[in-house]
Write a protein that holds these residues in place. Structure first.
Motif, PDB file in Angstrom:
ATOM      1  N   LEU A  34       0.688  -1.307  -0.028  1.00 45.12           N
ATOM      2  CA  LEU A  34       0.029   0.159   0.036  1.00 45.12           C
ATOM      3  C   LEU A  34       0.781   1.397  -0.045  1.00 45.12           C
ATOM      4  CD1 LEU A  34      -2.953  -0.946   2.348  1.00 45.12           C
ATOM      5  CD2 LEU A  34      -2.864  -1.187  -0.106  1.00 45.12           C
ATOM      6  N   ASP A 137      -1.644   7.245   6.440  1.00 43.43           N
ATOM      7  CA  ASP A 137      -2.400   7.088   5.065  1.00 43.43           C
ATOM      8  C   ASP A 137      -2.684   5.609   5.156  1.00 43.43           C
ATOM      9  OD1 ASP A 137      -3.019   7.630   2.235  1.00 43.43           O
ATOM     10  OD2 ASP A 137      -1.468   6.114   1.722  1.00 43.43           O
ATOM     11  N   ARG A 138      -1.902   4.667   5.436  1.00 43.32           N
ATOM     12  CA  ARG A 138      -2.378   3.458   5.761  1.00 43.32           C
ATOM     13  C   ARG A 138      -3.699   3.341   6.458  1.00 43.32           C
ATOM     14  NH1 ARG A 138      -0.065  -1.398   8.353  1.00 43.32           N
ATOM     15  NH2 ARG A 138       1.697   0.149   8.992  1.00 43.32           N
ATOM     16  N   SER A 140      -5.732   5.453   7.674  1.00 44.15           N
ATOM     17  CA  SER A 140      -6.860   6.023   6.914  1.00 44.15           C
ATOM     18  C   SER A 140      -7.588   5.186   5.893  1.00 44.15           C
ATOM     19  CB  SER A 140      -6.691   7.318   6.303  1.00 44.15           C
ATOM     20  OG  SER A 140      -5.855   7.485   4.890  1.00 44.15           O
ATOM     21  N   ILE A 141      -6.901   4.460   5.071  1.00 40.50           N
ATOM     22  CA  ILE A 141      -7.306   3.502   3.969  1.00 40.50           C
ATOM     23  C   ILE A 141      -8.147   2.417   4.744  1.00 40.50           C
ATOM     24  CG2 ILE A 141      -6.901   1.648   2.360  1.00 40.50           C
ATOM     25  CD1 ILE A 141      -4.465   3.506   1.554  1.00 40.50           C
ATOM     26  N   GLU A 144     -11.255   4.122   6.081  1.00 41.34           N
ATOM     27  CA  GLU A 144     -12.388   4.169   5.286  1.00 41.34           C
ATOM     28  C   GLU A 144     -13.181   3.044   4.666  1.00 41.34           C
ATOM     29  OE1 GLU A 144     -12.771   6.883   1.030  1.00 41.34           O
ATOM     30  OE2 GLU A 144     -10.720   6.465   2.097  1.00 41.34           O
ATOM     31  N   ARG A 168     -12.427  -5.696  -1.133  1.00 39.60           N
ATOM     32  CA  ARG A 168     -11.529  -4.884  -0.467  1.00 39.60           C
ATOM     33  C   ARG A 168     -10.053  -4.517  -0.782  1.00 39.60           C
ATOM     34  NH1 ARG A 168     -13.398  -4.014   5.285  1.00 39.60           N
ATOM     35  NH2 ARG A 168     -11.057  -4.048   5.771  1.00 39.60           N
ATOM     36  N   GLN A 172      -8.466  -1.178  -1.661  1.00 37.11           N
ATOM     37  CA  GLN A 172      -7.044  -0.561  -0.810  1.00 37.11           C
ATOM     38  C   GLN A 172      -5.973  -0.290  -1.747  1.00 37.11           C
ATOM     39  OE1 GLN A 172      -5.685  -2.647   2.767  1.00 37.11           O
ATOM     40  NE2 GLN A 172      -7.091  -4.284   1.928  1.00 37.11           N
ATOM     41  N   TRP A 175      -7.433   3.046  -3.678  1.00 37.91           N
ATOM     42  CA  TRP A 175      -7.175   4.347  -2.749  1.00 37.91           C
ATOM     43  C   TRP A 175      -5.894   4.785  -2.431  1.00 37.91           C
ATOM     44  CZ3 TRP A 175     -11.471   2.279   1.192  1.00 37.91           C
ATOM     45  CH2 TRP A 175     -12.820   2.556   0.706  1.00 37.91           C
ATOM     46  N   ALA A 176      -5.005   3.833  -2.299  1.00 43.34           N
ATOM     47  CA  ALA A 176      -3.411   4.174  -2.209  1.00 43.34           C
ATOM     48  C   ALA A 176      -3.215   4.837  -3.654  1.00 43.34           C
ATOM     49  CB  ALA A 176      -2.706   2.845  -1.938  1.00 43.34           C
ATOM     50  N   HIS A 179      -4.647   8.393  -3.560  1.00 48.30           N
ATOM     51  CA  HIS A 179      -3.893   9.297  -2.734  1.00 48.30           C
ATOM     52  C   HIS A 179      -2.756   9.822  -3.135  1.00 48.30           C
ATOM     53  CE1 HIS A 179      -6.154   7.216   1.031  1.00 48.30           C
ATOM     54  NE2 HIS A 179      -6.885   8.028   0.245  1.00 48.30           N
ATOM     55  N   GLY A 186      -4.182  10.644   2.844  1.00 46.14           N
ATOM     56  CA  GLY A 186      -5.206  10.067   3.052  1.00 46.14           C
ATOM     57  C   GLY A 186      -6.408  10.854   2.374  1.00 46.14           C
TER      58      GLY A 186
END
Length: 242
Positions: A34, A137-138, A140-141, A144, A168, A172, A175-176, A179, A186
């Motif tokens: 991630l 960041d991790r 927050s993923i 979320e 999922r 992940q 979203w990574a 970002h 995040g």
């Protein structure tokens, strides 16, 4: 393809139980994937990872199996195990699938939204905001995912819940990438306020409209990021819409 290294652990793995070996390896590899330390397409060689983590191949294979189930890693015959690549087509498919799934989840859960649901939604949103404020960041993923996952849990629809679980891992990665596309640590702090407000409201049609808009935000920039970074090189051809 050269295997990418993951950060070495400072914890003495020899003192850990077999199950903790697996959990530790999963956590380390997931974090590396991630964060981009293990970029898409990176090969994961069992012998090298076993040496690096100082474990036998048993718990290592169990860890890789879990990451495969999460959708972060794939094993292809004759080519080995590697981090999945996320193409522009993948991003589009994730977007269309999420809109369909989450709208259906809210339809199933709408009359089930009791006070416990409302309290839990607000709690998970507060956790997400906290991880954003911390610049994690991790975390927050994961927060979320937990926020969006609540409606699936409340739906009472087991097949829908299993489908969400299978999505999922790719979320992940999506979203990574999102970002990194926005050069942020995040999602936006206020990014889920309208989602939460609609989920607590009384208008299901407004909730559906919010979902479509919520999941559209940033999609084009993420696609552009994947193209610019070369991560879309294995993009599948677009299928004709029926």
């Amino acid at each position: 393809m050269q295997a990418a290294a993951v950060p070495s652990s400072s914890q003495p793995l020899a003192r850990l139980s077999k199950s903790t070996f697996r959990e530790h390896i999963v956590e380390q590899l997931r974090a590396a994937i991630l964060s981009g330390e293990l970029p898409p397409g990176s090969q994961l060689v069992e012998s090298g990872l076993a040496h690096q983590f100082n474990v036998s191949r048993g718990p290592l294979r169990e860890a890789l199996r879990q990451l495969i189930e999460e959708g972060l890693v794939v094993t292809v015959p004759y080519t080995g195990t590697h981090v999945i690549s996320l193409s522009v087509s993948d991003v589009r498919e994730i977007h269309s699938m999420r809109v369909t799934l989450e709208c259906f989840a809210f339809e199933q859960a709408w009359e089930r939204r009791d006070q416990a649901f409302r309290d839990e939604l607000l709690r998970r949103h507060a956790v997400l905001v906290g991880t954003i404020d911390d610049g994690d960041d991790r975390a927050s993923i994961l927060a979320e995912l937990e926020l969006h996952g609540l409606v699936y849990e409340a739906s009472g629809h087991r097949l829908l819940q299993r489908t969400w679980s299978s999505l999922r891992g790719r979320l992940q990665l999506y979203w990574a990438a999102h970002h990194r596309a926005h050069a942020i640590r995040g999602p936006k702090r206020e990014g889920h306020e309208s989602y939460v407000a609609a989920a607590l409201g009384d208008d299901l049609a407004a909730m559906r409209a919010e979902l479509v808009e919520h999941m559209r935000r940033g999609g084009e920039q993420t696609e552009n990021f994947l193209r610019a970074s070369g991560q879309a090189s294995n993009e599948k051809p677009d299928r004709q819409e029926s």
